[in-house]
Design a protein around this motif. Structure first.
Motif, PDB file in Angstrom:
ATOM      1  N   PHE A  20      43.721  26.855  40.020  1.00 53.89           N
ATOM      2  CA  PHE A  20      43.545  27.984  39.112  1.00 53.89           C
ATOM      3  C   PHE A  20      44.883  28.396  38.486  1.00 53.89           C
ATOM      4  CE2 PHE A  20      43.525  32.447  37.991  1.00 53.89           C
ATOM      5  CZ  PHE A  20      42.340  32.584  37.279  1.00 53.89           C
ATOM      6  N   PHE A  21      45.899  28.568  39.321  1.00 53.60           N
ATOM      7  CA  PHE A  21      47.174  29.055  38.793  1.00 53.60           C
ATOM      8  C   PHE A  21      48.004  27.955  38.143  1.00 53.60           C
ATOM      9  CE2 PHE A  21      46.063  32.725  41.416  1.00 53.60           C
ATOM     10  CZ  PHE A  21      46.295  33.728  40.491  1.00 53.60           C
ATOM     11  N   LEU A 106      36.348  34.618  40.005  1.00 52.11           N
ATOM     12  CA  LEU A 106      37.113  34.016  38.910  1.00 52.11           C
ATOM     13  C   LEU A 106      37.526  35.051  37.888  1.00 52.11           C
ATOM     14  CD1 LEU A 106      35.511  30.612  37.931  1.00 52.11           C
ATOM     15  CD2 LEU A 106      37.841  31.067  38.705  1.00 52.11           C
ATOM     16  N   GLU A 107      36.590  35.949  37.618  1.00 55.08           N
ATOM     17  CA  GLU A 107      36.830  36.974  36.611  1.00 55.08           C
ATOM     18  C   GLU A 107      38.001  37.866  37.034  1.00 55.08           C
ATOM     19  OE1 GLU A 107      34.206  40.264  34.151  1.00 55.08           O
ATOM     20  OE2 GLU A 107      33.522  39.510  36.073  1.00 55.08           O
ATOM     21  N   TYR A 108      37.988  38.209  38.336  1.00 56.13           N
ATOM     22  CA  TYR A 108      39.017  39.085  38.875  1.00 56.13           C
ATOM     23  C   TYR A 108      40.370  38.388  38.864  1.00 56.13           C
ATOM     24  CZ  TYR A 108      41.276  42.331  42.089  1.00 56.13           C
ATOM     25  OH  TYR A 108      42.126  43.237  42.655  1.00 56.13           O
ATOM     26  N   LEU A 109      40.367  37.114  39.265  1.00 54.72           N
ATOM     27  CA  LEU A 109      41.613  36.352  39.271  1.00 54.72           C
ATOM     28  C   LEU A 109      42.177  36.252  37.868  1.00 54.72           C
ATOM     29  CD1 LEU A 109      40.745  33.424  41.661  1.00 54.72           C
ATOM     30  CD2 LEU A 109      42.543  35.099  42.003  1.00 54.72           C
ATOM     31  N   GLU A 110      41.271  35.983  36.962  1.00 55.32           N
ATOM     32  CA  GLU A 110      41.667  35.785  35.571  1.00 55.32           C
ATOM     33  C   GLU A 110      42.442  36.975  35.036  1.00 55.32           C
ATOM     34  OE1 GLU A 110      40.588  32.887  33.455  1.00 55.32           O
ATOM     35  OE2 GLU A 110      42.387  33.771  32.578  1.00 55.32           O
ATOM     36  N   LYS A 111      41.884  38.150  35.216  1.00 52.71           N
ATOM     37  CA  LYS A 111      42.504  39.339  34.629  1.00 52.71           C
ATOM     38  C   LYS A 111      43.523  39.952  35.558  1.00 52.71           C
ATOM     39  CE  LYS A 111      38.309  40.497  32.122  1.00 52.71           C
ATOM     40  NZ  LYS A 111      37.056  41.206  32.321  1.00 52.71           N
TER      41      LYS A 111
END
Ligand SMILES: [Mg+2]
Length: 124
Positions: A20-21, A106-111
């Protein structure tokens, strides 16, 4: 490029966060144990650490203390399951810079997480 260390005893979580990162231009290393994490603190010199609170026989709070005593400038974000507020409070008292809760969406990680990490890294 921000150097990010992911510490979690679950390989799937490490791999998930790594890719992800990495996709978002972070340089990422992972550690499945506190020992490996401390080794990488010396060799990889992360600016930010995502640190699991519960890891088998090792307590993430213990790793947090070791990290902060070695280099207090490293930003540490605790990663924890819900319902462990006492541990979170303890971690913040021990110098943790922030925390996020599992399950990681995913949404939380994204933002949120990406923003938090970028801010912390910029201040380090
Ligand atoms: Mg764990």
């Amino acid at each position: 490029m921000t150097r990010l260390l992911v510490v979690d005893d679950e390989a799937e979580i490490c791999n998930f966060l790594k890719s992800f990162f990495e996709d978002r231009d972070f340089e990422v290393q992972t550690a499945l144990s506190g020992e490996k994490a401390m080794e990488l603190v010396s060799t990889f010199r992360p600016q930010v650490i995502l640190l699991d609170i519960k890891m088998g026989n090792v307590d993430g709070l213990n790793v947090l203390q070791q990290v902060k005593s070695k280099n207090p400038k490293i930003k540490v974000i605790m990663v924890t399951a819900l319902e462990t507020t006492d541990k979170i409070e303890q971690a913040m008292r021990l110098g943790a810079d922030n925390y996020i809760t599992k399950p990681l969406s995913l949404e939380y990680l994204e933002k949120d997480v990406q923003e938090k990490i970028a801010n912390l890294a910029a201040r380090s």
